[in-house]
Design a protein around this motif. Structure first.
Motif, mmCIF file in Angstrom:
data_model
loop_
_atom_site.group_PDB
_atom_site.id
_atom_site.type_symbol
_atom_site.label_atom_id
_atom_site.label_comp_id
_atom_site.label_asym_id
_atom_site.label_seq_id
_atom_site.Cartn_x
_atom_site.Cartn_y
_atom_site.Cartn_z
ATOM 1 N N CYS A 61 0.784 -1.365 0.036
ATOM 2 C CA CYS A 61 0.028 0.056 -0.094
ATOM 3 C C CYS A 61 1.011 1.423 -0.021
ATOM 4 O O CYS A 61 2.049 1.610 0.686
ATOM 5 N N ASN A 112 -0.508 4.411 0.563
ATOM 6 C CA ASN A 112 -1.414 5.467 0.856
ATOM 7 C C ASN A 112 -1.026 6.102 2.185
ATOM 8 O O ASN A 112 -1.282 7.111 2.367
ATOM 9 N N CYS A 168 -2.244 6.080 5.295
ATOM 10 C CA CYS A 168 -3.342 6.703 6.131
ATOM 11 C C CYS A 168 -2.355 6.608 7.517
ATOM 12 O O CYS A 168 -1.965 5.939 7.943
ATOM 13 N N TYR A 222 -3.262 6.258 10.726
ATOM 14 C CA TYR A 222 -3.521 5.481 11.661
ATOM 15 C C TYR A 222 -2.832 4.130 11.346
ATOM 16 O O TYR A 222 -2.654 3.081 12.050
ATOM 17 N N CYS A 223 -2.696 3.805 10.092
ATOM 18 C CA CYS A 223 -2.280 2.381 9.635
ATOM 19 C C CYS A 223 -1.033 2.040 9.513
ATOM 20 O O CYS A 223 -0.279 2.617 9.125
ATOM 21 N N VAL A 243 -0.318 -0.940 7.945
ATOM 22 C CA VAL A 243 -0.189 -1.809 6.719
ATOM 23 C C VAL A 243 0.994 -1.487 5.754
ATOM 24 O O VAL A 243 1.993 -2.310 5.461
ATOM 25 N N PRO A 244 0.993 -0.197 5.492
ATOM 26 C CA PRO A 244 2.294 0.174 4.441
ATOM 27 C C PRO A 244 3.823 -0.115 4.824
ATOM 28 O O PRO A 244 4.492 -0.360 4.186
ATOM 29 N N HIS A 289 -10.367 2.091 -2.654
ATOM 30 C CA HIS A 289 -10.133 3.608 -1.808
ATOM 31 C C HIS A 289 -11.041 4.370 -2.597
ATOM 32 O O HIS A 289 -11.129 4.680 -3.700
ATOM 33 N N GLN A 316 -14.026 5.109 6.778
ATOM 34 C CA GLN A 316 -13.365 5.536 7.967
ATOM 35 C C GLN A 316 -13.800 6.571 9.048
ATOM 36 O O GLN A 316 -13.741 6.383 10.182
ATOM 37 N N ARG A 364 -6.899 10.642 4.278
ATOM 38 C CA ARG A 364 -7.493 9.936 3.407
ATOM 39 C C ARG A 364 -7.784 10.604 1.890
ATOM 40 O O ARG A 364 -8.300 10.079 1.024
HETATM 41 FE FE1 SF4 Z 1 -3.312 1.565 2.893
HETATM 42 FE FE2 SF4 Z 1 -5.775 0.714 3.658
HETATM 43 FE FE3 SF4 Z 1 -4.284 1.105 5.534
HETATM 44 FE FE4 SF4 Z 1 -4.889 3.334 4.431
HETATM 45 S S1 SF4 Z 1 -6.341 1.926 5.747
HETATM 46 S S2 SF4 Z 1 -2.884 3.043 4.785
HETATM 47 S S3 SF4 Z 1 -5.434 2.344 2.286
HETATM 48 S S4 SF4 Z 1 -4.134 -0.522 3.998
#
Ligand code: SF4
Ligand code: SAH
Ligand code: F3S
Length: 479
Positions: free
Chosen positions: A179, A181, A183, A185-186, A188-189, A277, A304, A316
């Motif tokens: 990812c 993006n 975001c 809070y996230c 994942v990236p 997204h 979100q 976002r």
């Molecule tokens: Fe990526 Fe989804 Fe996390 Fe945003 S919420 S950083 S789009 S994985």
């Protein structure tokens, strides 16, 4: 050029087989994350099948215990450490091999803690080295050494990893990884690397094979599916892929064209995708959904927050109004469309007024399903460093209020189904009652009914006779 590698798993799975002298070994796997994480577990299962292992649900009889971890929210960590405490005795009693993989392994403070406090763990493997699991396992058994196979890279696309799916009707297919993006809070990236898309022909071939095996529904997976191929395009790569699907030549160069191509595959009745997204929801995607015969008219569109101020803080890149306008535009183009969403409550700085904006969007859009989360601080993210964190009791109060609103709305929606005829894909026997079959509507509502087992895998019309909180009950009458 995008780096695509063909995984050489067979070499190592054969070696493991020899090492085990042809004896069937058992493995237990615990999958703790999202559908991408589940799809990774299906790849681990595929590789282990090749290595002569059999799956067991009973952890106490396993020769190999694997945790496929998630770190998107804090409770995932608590679960892992709780389970590891349990597993220690199996290590001591029977010398099982313990392996931990997945997103959490990309976090240094976690692997450090495991190495210090859970020394019995044999293998740590990350998200970028999944296809090397057979090699790691071989070395752990043969050389009895501790393996740490974690890379901190942007990521590569691996093809050729075998996938073992337990479900024979519905299948998930990962179309992209990572990812871009961020975001705020996230996590994942940070743990999945940058966006990288699979070659469309590889995806088409996989779905074609699934169709030949009798699968009826596929779900395309990615952290941001509608930016499929976008990052490659931005990097100046040629992404106009000529593909052949159902003997037809087509060009795939975007998510929309991928949907159109997959729609051609005979036998696949339903195509779903998660998650798009909102900022990347271009008109060509709306057209592709509208014109496709098999793409479900349910869009999971993560909101979100409904507050423009909070959305900005979340990075976002859309406002409350943008989101509402997008939902309205899609609905105008495709009147039968329904939506589901993800919502976080208690992001730093969220006031009562901001939260009311979220409730307002929920009231306006009338989602079929809402996945609700309490904001969880993640080390290394921007939002974790914000000094206006919302107190726990307020987060919980807001969560309960949102949950009540969502449940009230779903109750009304479910009542509206009563008396109507809906089409469902029959997925199998109900978990709680073998005499009852279960399926889903296009809008993903669970429908239970009495019927003969030969209906499994078929699309049928059902008359809904009663509604319940989490499912509808119907009558099948094939005359
Ligand atoms: Fe990526 Fe989804 Fe996390 Fe945003 S919420 S950083 S789009 S994985
Ligand atoms: N890429 C997908 C989903 C990723 S994670 C998307 O953008 O929609 C799935 C969901 O977990 C997110 O949609 C979000 O609602 C939730 N989530 C992510 N990080 C979180 C955090 N730190 N606290 C609480 N929920 C979070
Ligand atoms: Fe969790 Fe990783 Fe999925 S952090 S939500 S398993 S991408």
């Amino acid at each position: 050029m995008e780096q695509i590698k063909i995984a050489d798993t067979k070499k190592w799975t054969d070696k493991i087989k020899n090492l085990n002298n042809g004896k069937v070994k058992k493995y237990n796997i615990m999958t703790m994350g999202c559908q991408l994480n589940e799809n990774d577990s299906e790849k681990i299962a595929g590789m282990l099948n090749d290595a002569g292992y059999e799956k067991t649900e009973k952890i106490e009889e396993a020769d190999l215990i694997i945790f496929n971890t998630c770190c998107v929210r804090e409770n995932a960590e608590d679960r892992l450490f709780g389970k590891l405490g349990e597993v220690k005795k199996y290590k001591e009693e029977r010398g099982v091999i313990v392996a931990i993989g997945g997103c959490m392994m990309q976090e240094k403070h976690i692997t450090q803690k495991i190495k210090e406090s859970y020394k019995f763990v044999d293998i740590l493997f990350g998200t970028h080295t999944l296809e090397q699991f057979p090699k790691d396992l071989y070395e752990a058994i043969k050389e009895k050494k501790k393996i740490e196979d974690i890379l901190d890279v942007d990521g590569i696309v691996f093809e050729g990893v075998p996938v073992y799916r337990e479900d024979k009707i519905k299948a998930s297919v990962t179309i992209m990884n990572g990812c871009n993006n961020f975001c705020t809070y996230c996590i994942v990236p940070y743990v999945r690397g940058r966006e990288r898309s699979r070659n469309p022909q590889d995806i088409i071939n996989e779905v074609q094979t699934l169709a030949e095996q009798g699968y009826k529904e596929i779900t395309l997976l990615g952290q941001n599916v509608n930016s499929y191929l976008v990052y490659q395009k931005q990097k100046g790569e040629n992404v106009d892929f000529k593909v052949v699907v159902n003997s037809k030549e087509m060009v795939v160069n975007s998510f929309a064209t991928l949907l159109t191509a997959l729609d051609e595959i005979e036998g696949i009745e339903r195509i779903r995708f998660i998650s798009p997204h909102p900022k990347d929801f271009t008109d060509d995607v709306i057209d592709a959904i509208k014109n496709a015969k098999h793409v479900c008219k349910l869009i999971h569109l993560p909101l979100q927050s409904g507050s423009t101020k909070i959305l900005k803080e979340m990075n976002r890149k859309y406002t409350k109004q943008d989101y509402l306008d997008l939902a309205k535009k899609i609905k105008e183009q495709i009147p039968e469309i329904t939506f589901s969403t993800d919502i976080i409550v208690g992001f730093p700085g969220e006031t009562e007024e901001d939260f009311e904006d979220t409730l307002d969007v929920v009231k306006q859009v009338k989602f079929e399903q809402v996945f609700m989360f309490i904001y969880s601080r993640r080390l290394g993210t921007v939002a974790d460093k914000m000094d206006n964190q919302v107190p726990e009791d307020i987060k919980h109060k807001r969560f309960d209020k949102l949950k009540k609103l969502v449940e009230d709305e779903i109750e009304v929606q479910n009542k509206n189904y009563v008396g109507k005829e809906v089409e469902i894909l029959v997925e199998g026997e109900s978990k709680n009652n073998k005499n009852i079959l279960t399926g889903r509507t296009e809008s993903n509502k669970i429908v239970n009914f009495e019927g003969s087992k030969d209906l499994i895998g078929k699309l049928i019309k059902i008359k809904i006779v009663s509604d319940h909180m989490w499912y509808l009950y119907g009558i099948y009458d094939n005359i």
